[in-house]
Design an enzyme around this catalytic site. Sequence first.
Site, short mmCIF file in Angstrom:
data_model
loop_
_atom_site.label_atom_id
_atom_site.label_comp_id
_atom_site.label_asym_id
_atom_site.label_seq_id
_atom_site.Cartn_x
_atom_site.Cartn_y
_atom_site.Cartn_z
N CYS A 158 26.63 -26.48 1.96
CA CYS A 158 25.38 -25.72 1.86
C CYS A 158 25.68 -24.23 1.90
CB CYS A 158 24.44 -26.11 3.00
SG CYS A 158 22.87 -25.22 2.94
N CYS A 217 23.09 -22.17 3.84
CA CYS A 217 23.16 -22.28 5.31
C CYS A 217 24.39 -21.54 5.86
CB CYS A 217 23.27 -23.74 5.76
SG CYS A 217 22.32 -24.91 4.82
N ASP A 218 25.53 -21.67 5.18
CA ASP A 218 26.80 -21.24 5.78
C ASP A 218 27.45 -20.04 5.12
OD1 ASP A 218 26.53 -23.39 7.49
OD2 ASP A 218 27.67 -24.74 6.20
#
Length: 305
Positions: free
Chosen positions: A132, A135-136
């Site tokens: 992701c 997200c990261d």
Amino acid sequence: MEQYDVIIIGAGPAGLTAAIYASRANLKVLIIEAEVNGGNLSKTYEIENYPGIKSISGLELANQLTEHGQKFGAKLISGEVKTIENVPVKKVVLANGDEYESRALIIASGTKERTLNLPRAEEFTGRGISYCAVCDGFFYRNKEIVIIGGGNSALEEALYLASLVAKVTIVIRRDEFRADASVVDRVKDNEKISIITKHVPEELIIEDDRIKGLKIRNVDTNEIETVSCSGIFPYIGADPCTEFVDKSLLDENGYIITKNDMSTDIEGVYAAGDCIRKDLRQVVTACNDGAIAANSIIKYLKNKK
Ligand code: NAP
């Protein structure tokens, strides 16, 4: 046990659109989502091919769809479906043992990303390997990262990550991309992105318990090359989330076979979105499927009265 007219499995664009259509027709609707509301859409940085909205973050569109899906009375719960029973009504059993019944069912359970099949890859997921970018990506600011895969997901997320990190290396196993031409052009024009063709991942390079690079193998010569990086983002495709579906409804790859009205070979069971067998998996086609499935169920339940 509480009875519903329709249970929708999956709160991605297909399931949420079906919920809008079914609940606007006054059907009593339950949506069950195993992971994140909005589905894979919520992990996508930017959507720019949803008609009428020139550009929107995946998370924003997912949030709007989730709200819209419940606007007309559909109930949304969290839970993982384990089994479906078909007679005399549809019974959905969750992993925690809870059971729900309905007169019809829409399976809109989507797909799940394939994971990197290398030794220790699982151990380093979440600390060096990520599925992701949204997200990261932040954790890799000013660092070097590798993306594996040449589909739309890989290239779109490469463009996003290039805005954060020092360098992106995309590794693909053929000498051509699978992604849409417009995204390929933007990737090729991006100075921070370099592309290595005809290579596949071979081995993680780990030092001091951290990812330091990736060994990749030339598919023609078998020669090994090393790419240094702090993070690896595999985008190597996805498989349908249909483990709980009657095997007679699935094709050889696990996708649900539907007719034009989104019905399946089991009466009262419909399917929509990325988990069905089809050529084009997009937010707009998922919404299309969801609307058709709900409309078919509206007619089906009327005829059953
Ligand atoms: P995909 O289109 O299936 O692409 C997977 C990529 O990974 C391909 O380049 C494939 O190579 C490569 N690959 C597969 N297995 C591999 C392995 N073991 N080792 C190395 N490389 C491997 O998957 P996706 O990008 O996740 O997209 C899934 C679906 O969602 C597609 O239908 C896509 O169009 C759609 N999608 C659409 C959008 C959009 O329209 N905005 C955004 C994201 C996704 P080969 O090409 O050689 O097979």
